[in-house]
Design an enzyme around this catalytic site. Structure first.
Site, PDB file in Angstrom:
ATOM      1  N   GLY A 203       4.176  39.565  71.334  1.00 25.64           N
ATOM      2  CA  GLY A 203       2.900  39.923  71.951  1.00 25.64           C
ATOM      3  C   GLY A 203       1.737  39.579  71.031  1.00 25.64           C
ATOM      4  O   GLY A 203       1.790  38.608  70.283  1.00 25.64           O
ATOM      5  N   THR A 215       5.657  47.590  71.032  1.00 27.90           N
ATOM      6  CA  THR A 215       5.934  47.332  72.440  1.00 27.90           C
ATOM      7  C   THR A 215       6.713  46.035  72.576  1.00 27.90           C
ATOM      8  O   THR A 215       6.561  45.126  71.766  1.00 27.90           O
ATOM      9  CB  THR A 215       4.633  47.242  73.258  1.00 27.90           C
ATOM     10  OG1 THR A 215       3.754  46.304  72.630  1.00 27.90           O
ATOM     11  CG2 THR A 215       3.951  48.596  73.342  1.00 27.90           C
ATOM     12  N   ASN A 217       7.062  42.951  74.574  1.00 30.75           N
ATOM     13  CA  ASN A 217       6.313  42.229  75.596  1.00 30.75           C
ATOM     14  C   ASN A 217       7.204  41.341  76.448  1.00 30.75           C
ATOM     15  O   ASN A 217       8.189  40.803  75.991  1.00 30.75           O
ATOM     16  CB  ASN A 217       5.214  41.398  74.942  1.00 30.75           C
ATOM     17  CG  ASN A 217       4.209  42.288  74.252  1.00 30.75           C
ATOM     18  OD1 ASN A 217       4.542  42.974  73.301  1.00 30.75           O
ATOM     19  ND2 ASN A 217       3.003  42.312  74.751  1.00 30.75           N
ATOM     20  N   GLU A 267       3.171  45.933  78.757  1.00 34.09           N
ATOM     21  CA  GLU A 267       3.686  46.245  77.421  1.00 34.09           C
ATOM     22  C   GLU A 267       4.511  47.520  77.429  1.00 34.09           C
ATOM     23  O   GLU A 267       3.975  48.613  77.291  1.00 34.09           O
ATOM     24  CB  GLU A 267       2.522  46.442  76.452  1.00 34.09           C
ATOM     25  CG  GLU A 267       1.703  45.204  76.232  1.00 34.09           C
ATOM     26  CD  GLU A 267       0.660  45.442  75.159  1.00 34.09           C
ATOM     27  OE1 GLU A 267       0.778  44.821  74.102  1.00 34.09           O
ATOM     28  OE2 GLU A 267      -0.237  46.275  75.373  1.00 34.09           O
ATOM     29  N   HIS A 272      12.924  54.645  71.545  1.00 38.19           N
ATOM     30  CA  HIS A 272      14.159  54.681  70.762  1.00 38.19           C
ATOM     31  C   HIS A 272      13.874  53.966  69.443  1.00 38.19           C
ATOM     32  O   HIS A 272      13.110  53.004  69.426  1.00 38.19           O
ATOM     33  CB  HIS A 272      15.271  53.947  71.532  1.00 38.19           C
ATOM     34  CG  HIS A 272      16.576  53.901  70.805  1.00 38.19           C
ATOM     35  ND1 HIS A 272      17.458  54.945  70.811  1.00 38.19           N
ATOM     36  CD2 HIS A 272      17.145  52.916  70.052  1.00 38.19           C
ATOM     37  CE1 HIS A 272      18.517  54.619  70.086  1.00 38.19           C
ATOM     38  NE2 HIS A 272      18.353  53.395  69.620  1.00 38.19           N
ATOM     39  N   TYR A 279      13.631  40.070  70.002  1.00 42.06           N
ATOM     40  CA  TYR A 279      12.983  38.953  70.698  1.00 42.06           C
ATOM     41  C   TYR A 279      14.039  38.071  71.346  1.00 42.06           C
ATOM     42  O   TYR A 279      15.096  37.833  70.767  1.00 42.06           O
ATOM     43  CB  TYR A 279      12.156  38.111  69.717  1.00 42.06           C
ATOM     44  CG  TYR A 279      10.948  38.844  69.182  1.00 42.06           C
ATOM     45  CD1 TYR A 279       9.967  39.320  70.052  1.00 42.06           C
ATOM     46  CD2 TYR A 279      10.797  39.068  67.817  1.00 42.06           C
ATOM     47  CE1 TYR A 279       8.864  40.006  69.567  1.00 42.06           C
ATOM     48  CE2 TYR A 279       9.689  39.744  67.321  1.00 42.06           C
ATOM     49  CZ  TYR A 279       8.730  40.226  68.207  1.00 42.06           C
ATOM     50  OH  TYR A 279       7.645  40.895  67.724  1.00 42.06           O
ATOM     51  N   ARG A 292      -1.751  57.472  84.261  1.00 39.43           N
ATOM     52  CA  ARG A 292      -3.225  57.482  84.187  1.00 39.43           C
ATOM     53  C   ARG A 292      -3.753  56.050  84.173  1.00 39.43           C
ATOM     54  O   ARG A 292      -3.004  55.111  83.900  1.00 39.43           O
ATOM     55  CB  ARG A 292      -3.691  58.216  82.918  1.00 39.43           C
ATOM     56  CG  ARG A 292      -3.257  57.519  81.644  1.00 39.43           C
ATOM     57  CD  ARG A 292      -3.884  58.102  80.389  1.00 39.43           C
ATOM     58  NE  ARG A 292      -3.363  57.450  79.198  1.00 39.43           N
ATOM     59  CZ  ARG A 292      -3.920  56.395  78.618  1.00 39.43           C
ATOM     60  NH1 ARG A 292      -5.033  55.869  79.100  1.00 39.43           N
ATOM     61  NH2 ARG A 292      -3.373  55.847  77.552  1.00 39.43           N
ATOM     62  N   PHE A 297     -11.408  53.764  74.066  1.00 36.60           N
ATOM     63  CA  PHE A 297     -11.439  54.880  73.126  1.00 36.60           C
ATOM     64  C   PHE A 297     -12.434  54.575  72.024  1.00 36.60           C
ATOM     65  O   PHE A 297     -12.686  53.410  71.710  1.00 36.60           O
ATOM     66  CB  PHE A 297     -10.038  55.122  72.549  1.00 36.60           C
ATOM     67  CG  PHE A 297      -9.061  55.611  73.587  1.00 36.60           C
ATOM     68  CD1 PHE A 297      -8.890  56.964  73.822  1.00 36.60           C
ATOM     69  CD2 PHE A 297      -8.342  54.699  74.361  1.00 36.60           C
ATOM     70  CE1 PHE A 297      -8.015  57.418  74.797  1.00 36.60           C
ATOM     71  CE2 PHE A 297      -7.471  55.144  75.339  1.00 36.60           C
ATOM     72  CZ  PHE A 297      -7.300  56.499  75.560  1.00 36.60           C
TER      73      PHE A 297
HETATM   74  N1  RBF Z   1      -4.721  50.135  75.405  1.00 34.41           N
HETATM   75  C1  RBF Z   1      -5.975  50.493  75.749  1.00 34.41           C
HETATM   76  O1  RBF Z   1      -6.907  49.784  75.414  1.00 34.41           O
HETATM   77  N2  RBF Z   1      -6.220  51.606  76.504  1.00 34.41           N
HETATM   78  C2  RBF Z   1      -5.231  52.438  76.914  1.00 34.41           C
HETATM   79  O2  RBF Z   1      -5.498  53.435  77.585  1.00 34.41           O
HETATM   80  C3  RBF Z   1      -3.887  52.115  76.530  1.00 34.41           C
HETATM   81  N3  RBF Z   1      -2.851  52.915  76.890  1.00 34.41           N
HETATM   82  C4  RBF Z   1      -1.583  52.601  76.504  1.00 34.41           C
HETATM   83  C5  RBF Z   1      -0.517  53.434  76.842  1.00 34.41           C
HETATM   84  C6  RBF Z   1       0.790  53.140  76.443  1.00 34.41           C
HETATM   85  C7  RBF Z   1       1.900  54.069  76.818  1.00 34.41           C
HETATM   86  C8  RBF Z   1       1.040  51.956  75.690  1.00 34.41           C
HETATM   87  C9  RBF Z   1       2.420  51.617  75.258  1.00 34.41           C
HETATM   88  C10 RBF Z   1      -0.010  51.117  75.360  1.00 34.41           C
HETATM   89  C11 RBF Z   1      -1.326  51.417  75.754  1.00 34.41           C
HETATM   90  N4  RBF Z   1      -2.403  50.590  75.405  1.00 34.41           N
HETATM   91  C12 RBF Z   1      -3.669  50.930  75.775  1.00 34.41           C
HETATM   92  C13 RBF Z   1      -2.137  49.264  74.856  1.00 34.41           C
HETATM   93  C14 RBF Z   1      -2.161  49.166  73.389  1.00 34.41           C
HETATM   94  O3  RBF Z   1      -3.480  48.954  73.013  1.00 34.41           O
HETATM   95  C15 RBF Z   1      -1.283  47.948  73.079  1.00 34.41           C
HETATM   96  O4  RBF Z   1       0.045  48.256  73.325  1.00 34.41           O
HETATM   97  C16 RBF Z   1      -1.469  47.445  71.694  1.00 34.41           C
HETATM   98  O5  RBF Z   1      -2.741  46.893  71.596  1.00 34.41           O
HETATM   99  C17 RBF Z   1      -0.467  46.363  71.361  1.00 34.41           C
HETATM  100  O6  RBF Z   1      -0.759  45.175  71.998  1.00 34.41           O
HETATM  101 MG    MG Z   2       3.896  44.295  71.647  1.00 30.64          MG
END
Ligand code: RBF
Ligand code: MG
Length: 334
Positions: A203, A215, A217, A267, A272, A279, A292, A297
């Site tokens: 990712g 995460t 991807n 993502e 775990h 990959y 949600r 943020f």
């Molecule tokens: N990125 C955001 O900009 N806003 C979010 O509300 C947000 N919620 C997420 C919730 C979960 C459960 C996960 C796994 C990721 C979330 N992300 C969110 C993405 C996060 O920014 C991203 O996984 C990382 O930037 C890695 O690429």
């Molecule tokens: Mg990732």
């Protein structure tokens, strides 16, 4: 233009010109007017025809598939809910009355839910601006307006609305003096299970390093049409890795507002501790619930804290029988 029907048609249509439809194109035409969408396609594929020539060939194919157009996620739920509580509804659209009627005829029981249906051809003036469908019209009529933009990152165009929400999944009728939905369970909303899979790719490389949230991807190439149809937001479900087992999973779909990505991605965070990267391994997901909308943020810490809250919500919910049963879904280990 926004759904799998368009992708299905173009996959076949483009063969005629020896071109191969790239599913990711669906993400480029979502929310565009038919003319803009046609222009994009003709240009991107370098088709040897004019835009209106393309349109005149495309339209009959599209009309013939009208019965396959899916309703927006949450639309059926909303209509049934309001109807069930005796809330009168009217439907107004920028389409012609005939078009509206033929479109909704494929959704059982919808037509009967509306007291009035008004089409473009039945009013002398259309909506004030095509860029702001219905918002000003609604305000001019003295109503409260909730806007649900079909294009991302366009909130600023809807400043006259009383509320701008990301998708119909986020409607809270109680905010407007209407009966609340009863289908949320422990801060999660069950959705029609959605199955996607593919090899794990690299990712943006911030998940593990920047956030401590690794995460896995997935390339969006194979299911871009699905991705277009699913509202961005935080979801959860089960993840299967052929040689490792089935794990709880919480994931984000969308543009990561905090990082302002240019591509809609998915993502999943597998809940775990893995000793090594995986990959290239085949990952299967079954997505069963919604938590949600994506949010922005003010700091990285608050983003990370929220994601951990999502993890807790997902972990608890997945133990409920109605979500736990999908752990055994054959798709996860096929
Ligand atoms: N990125 C955001 O900009 N806003 C979010 O509300 C947000 N919620 C997420 C919730 C979960 C459960 C996960 C796994 C990721 C979330 N992300 C969110 C993405 C996060 O920014 C991203 O996984 C990382 O930037 C890695 O690429
Ligand atoms: Mg990732």
């Amino acid at each position: 233009m926004n759904n799998g029907v368009v992708g299905d048609i173009l996959r076949k249509y483009l063969c005629k010109y020896g071109k191969q439809w790239d599913g990711r194109e669906s993400l480029k035409i979502v929310g565009k007017t038919p003319l803009e969408a046609a222009t994009t396609i003709v240009e991107d594929y370098g088709l040897p025809c004019a835009v209106d020539e393309f349109n005149s060939e495309f339209y009959p194919l599209f009309s013939a598939q009208m019965d396959k157009i899916k309703s927006l996620p949450g639309a059926n739920r909303l209509i049934r809910h309001l109807k069930g509580h005796g809330v009168p509804m009217a439907l107004a659209s920028n389409s012609s009355k005939a078009n509206i009627e033929s479109k909704i005829s494929y959704h059982e029981g919808w037509k009967e839910c509306f007291t009035v249906i008004v089409g473009r051809d039945e009013v002398s003036k259309g909506k004030p601006s095509p860029d702001m469908p219905g918002v000003l019209a609604g305000k001019a009529a003295g109503t409260r307006v909730i806007a649900v933009p079909s294009l991302p990152k366009q909130t600023h165009l809807y400043t006259s609305a009383d509320e701008v929400i990301n998708s119909l999944l986020d409607i809270r009728p109680e905010k407007w003096g209407l009966p609340p939905f009863q289908d949320w369970v422990e801060n999660t909303l069950p959705i029609d299970p959605w199955r996607i899979g593919g090899p794990v790719i690299k990712g943006y490389g911030r998940g593990s390093k920047v956030l401590g949230i690794p995460t896995a991807n997935l390339s969006t190439k194979d299911y871009a049409d699905d991705l277009v149809e699913h509202p961005s937001g935080v979801y959860f479900g089960w993840a299967g890795l052929a040689t490792r087992g089935v794990f709880k999973m919480v994931m984000s779909i969308g543009w990561n507002p905090y990082f302002n990505n240019t591509e809609k991605t998915i993502e999943p965070w597998l809940l775990h501790d893995f000793a090594e990267d995986f990959y290239g391994e085949e990952l299967r997901l079954i997505i069963v619930g919604y938590i949600r909308p994506e949010a922005n943020f003010s700091s990285l810490e608050s983003l990370v804290a929220k994601i951990h809250e999502d993890r807790e919500v997902a972990e608890r919910a997945l133990d409920l029988p109605s979500y736990a049963k999908f752990k055994d879904d054959p798709y996860l280990s096929k």
